[in-house]
Each structure stands twice: as C-alpha cells, then as structure tokens.
Design a protein around this motif. Structure first.
Motif, mmCIF file in Angstrom:
data_model
loop_
_atom_site.group_PDB
_atom_site.id
_atom_site.type_symbol
_atom_site.label_atom_id
_atom_site.label_comp_id
_atom_site.label_asym_id
_atom_site.label_seq_id
_atom_site.Cartn_x
_atom_site.Cartn_y
_atom_site.Cartn_z
ATOM 1 N N ASP A 261 0.855 -1.185 0.000
ATOM 2 C CA ASP A 261 0.000 0.000 0.000
ATOM 3 C C ASP A 261 0.892 1.236 0.000
ATOM 4 O O ASP A 261 1.705 1.413 0.900
ATOM 5 C CB ASP A 261 -0.886 -0.030 1.247
ATOM 6 N N GLN B 270 1.251 5.319 0.146
ATOM 7 C CA GLN B 270 0.526 6.491 0.613
ATOM 8 C C GLN B 270 1.401 7.722 0.481
ATOM 9 O O GLN B 270 2.594 7.663 0.732
ATOM 10 C CB GLN B 270 0.090 6.307 2.062
ATOM 11 N N PRO C 74 0.528 -4.633 3.283
ATOM 12 C CA PRO C 74 -0.819 -4.805 3.823
ATOM 13 C C PRO C 74 -0.969 -6.031 4.719
ATOM 14 O O PRO C 74 -1.949 -6.161 5.433
ATOM 15 C CB PRO C 74 -1.698 -4.927 2.572
#
Length: 64
Positions: free
Chosen positions: A6, A8, A25
């Motif tokens: 993931d 970000q 994750p």
C-alpha cells in the motif's frame, strides 16, 4: 498470491515535503519503526496500523 504494498502520500513532519511511504498490507496489526526522510534525511517514527484490508500509516518526529 501476495497482496501488493500500500503506497501512501504523506508529509514529512520535519521538512513538510510530500513523500511516498509504502506499507505491506499483511503483517501484525500494529508496528512502529524508524525510517529516514528521502528529502531531508531526518528520522521519522513510522506507525503502521492494519485492520482487515485497511492500512493506516502515520509519520511522527523522532524527537516528540
């Protein structure tokens, strides 16, 4: 099949630059580690929380 990491976009707590942080994750429900900012090289405290498919990443200052 392994889930994808993931990614970000977060803001460095020291220099304020937008930085990309990648979190796996899959893993323990909560973890904390130190990583250096790729822009200003100051150390962040990275907090990762996982609940189901949700991954939340928070950056803190090491001197807080």
């Amino acid at each position: 099949m392994q889930p994808f990491a993931d990614e970000q976009q977060l803001q460095c707590p020291y220099c304020g630059e937008s930085v990309e942080v990648t979190a796996d994750p899959v893993g323990v429900s909560s973890e904390t580690y130190v990583e250096d900012c790729p822009v200003c090289c100051r150390p962040w405290v990275v907090h990762v929380s996982r609940e189901g498919e949700d991954v939340v990443v928070h950056l803190g200052r090491e001197d807080d």
